[in-house]
Design an enzyme around this catalytic site. Structure first.
Site, mmCIF file in Angstrom:
data_model
loop_
_atom_site.group_PDB
_atom_site.id
_atom_site.type_symbol
_atom_site.label_atom_id
_atom_site.label_comp_id
_atom_site.label_asym_id
_atom_site.label_seq_id
_atom_site.Cartn_x
_atom_site.Cartn_y
_atom_site.Cartn_z
ATOM 1 N N CYS A 34 29.767 0.845 -1.879
ATOM 2 C CA CYS A 34 29.266 -0.398 -1.436
ATOM 3 C C CYS A 34 27.743 0.029 -0.956
ATOM 4 C CB CYS A 34 30.003 -1.086 -0.075
ATOM 5 S SG CYS A 34 31.894 -1.287 -0.399
ATOM 6 N N ASP A 443 -15.227 -0.612 1.012
ATOM 7 C CA ASP A 443 -15.039 -2.071 0.730
ATOM 8 C C ASP A 443 -15.626 -2.965 1.508
ATOM 9 O OD1 ASP A 443 -13.391 -4.308 -0.988
ATOM 10 O OD2 ASP A 443 -13.190 -4.672 1.188
#
Length: 493
Positions: A34, A443
């Site tokens: 599971c 940037d």
């Protein structure tokens, strides 16, 4: 993670979905495995054992739980946060290399012997490349069984099985149901969910939270006409795949990403899903990322305001590298215009399965662009040289870019090309190669956001401050960019 038994037990007993994909719980008494968040009553601690992958569970003789469907859980974020041989091998297997080229082809791409690859994967994942590929084929088969009306023989070969007998045996072994029984179980849901003819509809899971604003906003704002579009609440784009072409439509939902795929060859299903997940960074671990960034008091308010930001990536590293050069020192609109001209002149035409859609082409390959006339490009002369040098290096193989790239080696090769500065190299590392620690201190938008927040705004000082954000600096970039009002930061209407 799976070796920390006490921590795993706590995760299972609290049904903590954050750990889905990190490990799997195998129950010795029932022989079922599971995901940690399985809604069933947790088994006794003495009956639990923990394994690192679904393939390891299947190889050990466990079958998938029918309630939590562990084979559909998000992938481990570890493989997208690393660039070592094991992580690159996992990404290549997800991209279908073992099915197409076998284990020798995988080893050749990594630069190792098959024995070394087997040993390293078994040590970390508890399963070798063939077992990992088999688990992936089983999941593809289940998807086709449940979401299509293809005959089972076609499903078997589309999923990559060499024979119908192997397909039947694998499905029974993994899911404890015959293929026909799997389809019968899905029939009720299929009647309630209308299907578009020729498409496969599925749900792409992710670890919550996921903020779709900058993710889909960036993809929509920078979409190249003919290749990408935002339509009816979905990001749509064309795909070039190993066996044919495809069109993907991705829709953000509260607890999953809706995905519709139209493929010319169903053998490409697994690869298409893998590339869509990579594009949207769906295997990220937002708890780890946001927890690290919250430690900076100036970033914490941004994270708390909109947690779960992802890094918008790409389905084709070479395509993004070309687009990064076209976007050097120009606006988003200008970059789209330049790319659209290349697509119209050199892209491969495709048919849009949606009659109202606007997708017309695949983005041109480096081979198709290698012979273009530089004088035909409406670009400054220096950028023409940068573009033609790039596509030549991509076409002749001297610049390999892909899921198997070594990030630092790729950076070095890019930096050696004319016209490639730190910004272009890092944005390719962030979005095309998937490096979660890529950083763009030069940037303009990042520096402006840093100044507004009180962070250092010079590249050197900002890089020094950002050392505390490692290894998640690419995600810090998304939070900083999101302070601006640019369309890339907003989910389209």
């Amino acid at each position: 993670m799976y070796t920390d038994t006490e921590r795993c037990v706590r995760a299972v007993q609290s049904k903590d979905a954050r750990f889905d994909g990190w490990f799997f719980t195998a129950v010795r008494t029932t022989r079922i495995y599971c995901r940690p968040s399985c809604p069933a009553v947790p088994p006794k601690v003495e009956n639990m054992t923990f394994l690192p992958s679904a393939a390891a569970c299947q190889q050990a003789g466990y079958r998938a739980c029918k309630r939590c469907r562990p084979d559909t859980s998000p992938g481990s974020p570890e493989w997208n946060a690393r660039a070592d041989a094991v992580a690159r091998a996992v990404r290549l297997i997800q991209d279908g290399v073992v099915d197409r080229e076998g284990v020798p082809g995988l080893a050749s791409r990594l630069g190792y012997s098959t024995r070394q690859v087997e040993r390293q994967l078994n040590a970390e994942l508890g399963a070798g490349p063939l077992a990992l590929a088999r688990a992936q084929r089983a999941e593809t088969a289940r998807l086709l069984i449940e979401t299509s009306e293809l005959p089972m023989g076609d499903v078997a070969f589309a999923a990559g099985f060499s024979s119908i007998r192997t397909f039947n045996e694998t499905v029974r072994e993994v899911f404890a149901l015959a293929p026909g029984e799997l389809r019968a179980r899905a029939a009720c849901a299929a009647r309630q969910t209308p299907r578009i003819p020729g498409t496969i509809s599925l749900r792409l899971p992710f670890r919550a939270p996921l903020n779709p604003d900058n993710l889909f906003g960036h993809l929509a704002a920078t979409a190249v006409p003919g290749v990408e579009e935002w339509r009816a609440g979905a990001y749509r784009r064309t795909l070039r795949l190993p066996y044919g072409t495809g069109v993907a439509a991705l829709t953000p939902r509260p607890d999953h990403i809706g995905c519709q795929l139209a493929l010319t060859d169903l053998r490409d299903l697994t690869i298409a899903i893998s590339r869509c997940r990579r594009l949207l960074d769906l295997d990220a671990d937002p708890e780890a990322v946001d927890g690290q960034l919250r430690a900076d008091p100036l970033l914490a308010p941004l994270v708390d305001k909109a947690p779960g930001r992802r890094v918008p990536r790409t389905v084709d590293a070479a395509e993004f590298a070309v687009r990064a050069v076209l976007g050097q020192q120009v606006s988003t609109a200008a970059a789209r215009t330049h790319a659209a001209r290349l697509v119209a002149a050199h892209g491969e035409p495709v048919a849009d399965p949606d009659p109202a859609g606007g997708l017309t082409h695949l983005f041109p390959t480096p081979e198709a662009l290698a012979g273009l006339d530089p004088e035909a490009l409406a670009l400054p002369r220096s950028r023409r040289t940068t573009l033609t040098t790039l596509v030549t290096a991509l076409a002749d193989g001297s610049l390999p870019l892909g899921v198997d790239s070594d990030w630092e080696d790729a950076r070095a090769r890019l930096a050696a090309l004319p016209g490639f500065g730190p910004w272009t190299t890092e944005v390719i590392a962030m979005r095309a190669l998937g490096d979660p620690d890529a950083f763009l201190p030069s940037d303009l938008g990042l520096r402006r956001a840093a100044k507004q927040l009180g962070l250092p705004s010079t590249p050197a000082a900002l890089t020094a401050r950002a050392a505390a954000w490692r290894p998640w600096r690419a995600y810090a970039v998304q939070y900083l960019w999101a302070t601006d009002s640019h369309p890339i930061n907003h989910l389209p209407a």
